[in-house]
Motif scaffolding. Structure first.
Motif, PDB file in Angstrom:
ATOM      1  N   HIS A  31       0.894  -1.477  -0.197  1.00 29.97           N
ATOM      2  CA  HIS A  31      -0.283   0.002  -0.003  1.00 29.97           C
ATOM      3  C   HIS A  31       0.808   1.788  -0.437  1.00 29.97           C
ATOM      4  N   GLN A  32       1.943   1.909  -0.330  1.00 30.00           N
ATOM      5  CA  GLN A  32       3.112   1.941   0.032  1.00 30.00           C
ATOM      6  C   GLN A  32       4.245   2.258  -1.251  1.00 30.00           C
ATOM      7  N   PRO A  33       3.738   1.912  -3.106  1.00 28.26           N
ATOM      8  CA  PRO A  33       3.999   1.925  -3.591  1.00 28.26           C
ATOM      9  C   PRO A  33       5.057   3.550  -4.346  1.00 28.26           C
ATOM     10  N   GLU A  34       4.815   4.345  -3.105  1.00 30.85           N
ATOM     11  CA  GLU A  34       5.615   5.816  -3.290  1.00 30.85           C
ATOM     12  C   GLU A  34       7.025   5.254  -2.550  1.00 30.85           C
ATOM     13  N   VAL A  35       6.863   4.724  -1.687  1.00 37.59           N
ATOM     14  CA  VAL A  35       8.144   4.995  -0.449  1.00 37.59           C
ATOM     15  C   VAL A  35       9.185   3.634  -1.550  1.00 37.59           C
ATOM     16  N   PHE A  36       8.820   2.618  -1.105  1.00 33.28           N
ATOM     17  CA  PHE A  36       8.953   1.701  -2.514  1.00 33.28           C
ATOM     18  C   PHE A  36       9.868   2.201  -3.013  1.00 33.28           C
ATOM     19  N   LEU A  37       9.426   3.134  -4.075  1.00 33.56           N
ATOM     20  CA  LEU A  37      10.985   3.984  -5.023  1.00 33.56           C
ATOM     21  C   LEU A  37      11.014   4.511  -4.842  1.00 33.56           C
ATOM     22  N   ASN A  38      10.917   4.705  -3.609  1.00 32.77           N
ATOM     23  CA  ASN A  38      11.828   6.264  -3.116  1.00 32.77           C
ATOM     24  C   ASN A  38      13.025   5.206  -2.110  1.00 32.77           C
ATOM     25  N   GLU A  39      12.973   4.052  -2.245  1.00 28.95           N
ATOM     26  CA  GLU A  39      14.339   3.220  -1.952  1.00 28.95           C
ATOM     27  C   GLU A  39      14.897   2.667  -2.639  1.00 28.95           C
ATOM     28  N   MET A  40      14.549   2.045  -3.986  1.00 29.03           N
ATOM     29  CA  MET A  40      14.798   1.859  -5.109  1.00 29.03           C
ATOM     30  C   MET A  40      15.832   2.958  -5.709  1.00 29.03           C
ATOM     31  N   LEU A  41      15.036   4.003  -5.080  1.00 25.04           N
ATOM     32  CA  LEU A  41      16.117   5.626  -6.223  1.00 25.04           C
ATOM     33  C   LEU A  41      17.457   5.973  -4.965  1.00 25.04           C
ATOM     34  N   GLN A  42      17.162   4.979  -3.969  1.00 31.46           N
ATOM     35  CA  GLN A  42      18.425   5.231  -3.043  1.00 31.46           C
ATOM     36  C   GLN A  42      19.143   4.230  -3.443  1.00 31.46           C
ATOM     37  N   LEU A  43      18.991   3.690  -4.247  1.00 33.87           N
ATOM     38  CA  LEU A  43      19.740   2.766  -4.582  1.00 33.87           C
ATOM     39  C   LEU A  43      20.959   2.920  -5.821  1.00 33.87           C
ATOM     40  N   LEU A  44      20.774   4.033  -6.163  1.00 33.18           N
ATOM     41  CA  LEU A  44      21.155   4.369  -7.654  1.00 33.18           C
ATOM     42  C   LEU A  44      22.762   5.121  -7.165  1.00 33.18           C
ATOM     43  N   ASP A  45      22.941   5.472  -5.947  1.00 35.78           N
ATOM     44  CA  ASP A  45      24.105   5.703  -6.109  1.00 35.78           C
ATOM     45  C   ASP A  45      25.284   5.075  -5.695  1.00 35.78           C
ATOM     46  N   VAL A  46      24.622   3.511  -4.903  1.00 38.06           N
ATOM     47  CA  VAL A  46      26.046   2.149  -5.285  1.00 38.06           C
ATOM     48  C   VAL A  46      26.030   2.039  -6.003  1.00 38.06           C
ATOM     49  N   ILE A  47      24.551   1.989  -7.096  1.00 38.89           N
ATOM     50  CA  ILE A  47      25.053   1.376  -8.164  1.00 38.89           C
ATOM     51  C   ILE A  47      25.642   2.224  -9.822  1.00 38.89           C
ATOM     52  N   GLN A  48      25.770   3.770  -9.326  1.00 42.19           N
ATOM     53  CA  GLN A  48      26.581   4.147  -9.948  1.00 42.19           C
ATOM     54  C   GLN A  48      28.087   3.756  -9.235  1.00 42.19           C
ATOM     55  N   LYS A  49      28.193   4.403  -8.577  1.00 41.44           N
ATOM     56  CA  LYS A  49      30.060   4.210  -7.901  1.00 41.44           C
ATOM     57  C   LYS A  49      30.414   2.472  -7.783  1.00 41.44           C
ATOM     58  N   GLU A  50      29.401   1.897  -8.154  1.00 44.72           N
ATOM     59  CA  GLU A  50      30.606   0.108  -8.601  1.00 44.72           C
ATOM     60  C   GLU A  50      29.941  -0.408 -10.094  1.00 44.72           C
ATOM     61  N   GLU A  51      29.269   0.884 -10.572  1.00 39.25           N
ATOM     62  CA  GLU A  51      29.232   0.677 -12.030  1.00 39.25           C
ATOM     63  C   GLU A  51      28.001  -0.331 -12.415  1.00 39.25           C
ATOM     64  N   LEU A  52      27.243  -0.474 -11.775  1.00 38.33           N
ATOM     65  CA  LEU A  52      26.438  -1.835 -12.225  1.00 38.33           C
ATOM     66  C   LEU A  52      25.838  -1.723 -12.863  1.00 38.33           C
ATOM     67  N   ALA A  53      24.808  -0.466 -13.529  1.00 44.87           N
ATOM     68  CA  ALA A  53      24.126  -0.373 -14.121  1.00 44.87           C
ATOM     69  C   ALA A  53      23.893   0.412 -15.368  1.00 44.87           C
ATOM     70  N   GLN A  54      23.571   1.261 -16.478  1.00 43.34           N
ATOM     71  CA  GLN A  54      24.097   2.022 -17.129  1.00 43.34           C
ATOM     72  C   GLN A  54      22.975   2.669 -17.704  1.00 43.34           C
ATOM     73  N   PHE A  55      21.361   1.850 -17.260  1.00 42.58           N
ATOM     74  CA  PHE A  55      19.998   1.812 -17.386  1.00 42.58           C
ATOM     75  C   PHE A  55      19.199   1.703 -16.417  1.00 42.58           C
ATOM     76  N   VAL A  56      18.075   2.725 -16.383  1.00 41.37           N
ATOM     77  CA  VAL A  56      17.163   1.852 -15.054  1.00 41.37           C
ATOM     78  C   VAL A  56      15.705   2.129 -16.013  1.00 41.37           C
ATOM     79  N   ASP A  57      14.972   1.292 -16.073  1.00 42.52           N
ATOM     80  CA  ASP A  57      13.648   1.031 -16.271  1.00 42.52           C
ATOM     81  C   ASP A  57      12.620   1.040 -15.067  1.00 42.52           C
ATOM     82  N   ILE A  58      11.370   0.861 -15.441  1.00 40.24           N
ATOM     83  CA  ILE A  58      10.171  -0.017 -14.591  1.00 40.24           C
ATOM     84  C   ILE A  58       8.813  -0.101 -15.435  1.00 40.24           C
ATOM     85  N   PHE A  59       8.007  -1.032 -14.915  1.00 40.82           N
ATOM     86  CA  PHE A  59       6.975  -1.818 -15.014  1.00 40.82           C
ATOM     87  C   PHE A  59       6.063  -1.132 -15.402  1.00 40.82           C
TER      88      PHE A  59
END
Ligand code: NIG
Ligand code: FE
Length: 427
Positions: free
Chosen positions: A193-221
């Motif tokens: 019942h809190q999709p926005e809270v979940f999406l924010n949690e996923m956004l928090q990962l972008l820094d580490v993804i960038q730092k470790e060069e884990l992904a170049q693209f971001v996608d959403i269903f």
């Protein structure tokens, strides 16, 4: 100069028209540059020379392959896969036959969410081994570069586990992988019942993804019962601000306006698009967003509607094709089969199909300058086919026509190679 490898006695050489650049759209998609009776020399992993077959006898080389008059093309590129996951979902076949819709299975906690449970429980090493197994099979089908999405973790730990498995695979496996973060693939039960809270949690990962060069693209269903247009827009805009390129699962089942959103945000590609509106198609053409079409998914979900590929081509949209390999809506690694589906279901011409799985696929994953063509100085990613012309591949469907696969100038697969592992050796 001594070359590392020479391919001689090539019947048809599909160089793709590299001077045109790309992505190709409109009438350009229906043109191919096909050379005949050619030879090709490789040095340091790159194409060094293309010449006549007669001249090649004078070229010195460490190794020569007699292609026996067969077809040689760029390695196939699959721009949309969900490569890394645990488990399988064969039990959903019966539900689908009874008419339970894909989104209903998801709503009941099955579908993507059942793969999430299995993937959370698996170790990174187990995910790596299973993905390597699927990647081996992709290689055997002539695929030399693929995109891979995360999205079966839906929490920080497991999303990163998937992405790290992809990074390790890319370092160790001959098939090259570009990585996409799809943390926004479904709403996990703990955030129902809190999709926005979940999406924010996923956004928090972008820094580490960038730092470790884990992904170049971001996608959403972006789909009914998953993420709305507004949520998708907010999520992707933040990813864009961080410097990621965007992809979007758009209008796969319901026509929500995903094509329009992809155009507005300047995504590199919009994927699925079965329900894309006429206006959405026009906007894709105007904005240069590549339409990534997945006919295997429409086939497997047995949907009456298919993506309007011909309309897209008429409007000047650049089209690419992909497997969508995943354990639910399209469990196949076979891009050759997808080429046949595109011919039958979309009525794409064979030339359009070859451009879709080479040049345009490369552009859809940000490698347009380097992959998907055969030209001097380009990376030597090639397939020698057990066929004498390019029309044969989508025509004789459901079987593997690969004879030899070359990645960065090295022979990485030959017909008759087989995997030692069983598909059932994985959790
Ligand atoms: O592209 N639509 C969302 N994701 C996948 C299916 C994933 C699954 O069913 O596990 C797709 O069809
Ligand atoms: Fe997908």
């Amino acid at each position: 100069m001594k070359y590392d490898l020479i391919l001689e006695n090539i019947g048809q050489l599909l160089t793709m028209d590299y001077e045109k650049g790309g992505p190709l759209c409109g009438k350009d998609m229906d043109q191919l540059l096909v050379l005949e009776n050619k030879a090709l020399a490789i040095a340091d992993g790159r194409i060094a020379l293309i010449g006549s077959n007669e001249d090649a006898s004078g070229w010195p080389a460490d190794k020569r392959i007699d292609c026996g008059g067969k077809l040689v093309t760029p390695g196939l590129i699959d721009p949309h896969t969900h490569l890394v996951f645990a488990g399988s979902r064969e039990h959903e076949m019966g539900l689908k036959q009874k008419g339970v819709p894909y989104l209903e299975i998801l709503k009941q906690g099955g579908g993507i969410l059942s793969t999430v449970n299995a993937t959370r429980a698996a170790s990174e090493a187990a995910l790596f081994e299973k993905a390597a197994y699927h990647l081996d099979r992709m290689l055997s089908y002539g695929m030399t570069t693929v995109e891979a999405k995360s999205g079966y973790g839906l929490n920080a730990e497991t999303e990163l586990k998937q992405l790290r498995a992809v990074k390790k695979l890319n370092n160790e496996h001959p098939v090259e992988i570009v990585s996409t973060f799809l943390g926004a693939h479904a709403i996990p039960p703990e955030y129902k019942h809190q999709p926005e809270v979940f999406l924010n949690e996923m956004l928090q990962l972008l820094d580490v993804i960038q730092k470790e060069e884990l992904a170049q693209f971001v996608d959403i269903f972006c789909e009914t019962g998953v993420f709305t247009i507004e949520q998708s827009k907010a999520f992707l805009s933040k990813a864009k601000q961080k410097g990621f390129q965007l992809k979007i699962h758009a209008d796969e089942i319901d026509p929500l306006g995903g094509a329009e959103l992809a155009s507005e945000l300047g995504a590199i590609s919009a994927e699925h698009l079965v329900g894309a509106s006429e206006e959405g198609i026009k906007q894709l053409a105007a904005s240069g967003v590549i339409a990534c079409l997945l006919p295997g998914t429409s086939f497997y979900l047995n949907k009456p509607d298919h993506a309007k590929a011909r309309k897209m081509l008429e409007e000047g949209v650049a089209v690419t094709l992909a497997t969508d390999f995943n354990p639910g809506s399209c469990p196949t690694e076979n891009l050759q089969l997808i080429m046949s589906f595109a011919a039958v279901m979309y009525k794409m011409t064979v030339k359009e199909i070859w451009n879709a799985v080479t040049v345009n696929a490369a552009h859809a994953i940000g490698l347009g300058d380097e992959r998907g063509v055969i030209a001097p100085m380009k990376q030597a990613d090639l397939v020698i086919w057990d066929a004498v012309n390019y029309e044969y591949i989508p025509y004789h469907f459901g079987v593997n026509h690969t004879q030899t696969v070359i990645k960065k100038g090295v022979i990485v697969f030959e017909k008759g190679d087989h995997r030692e592992q069983s598909a059932f050796s994985f959790t």
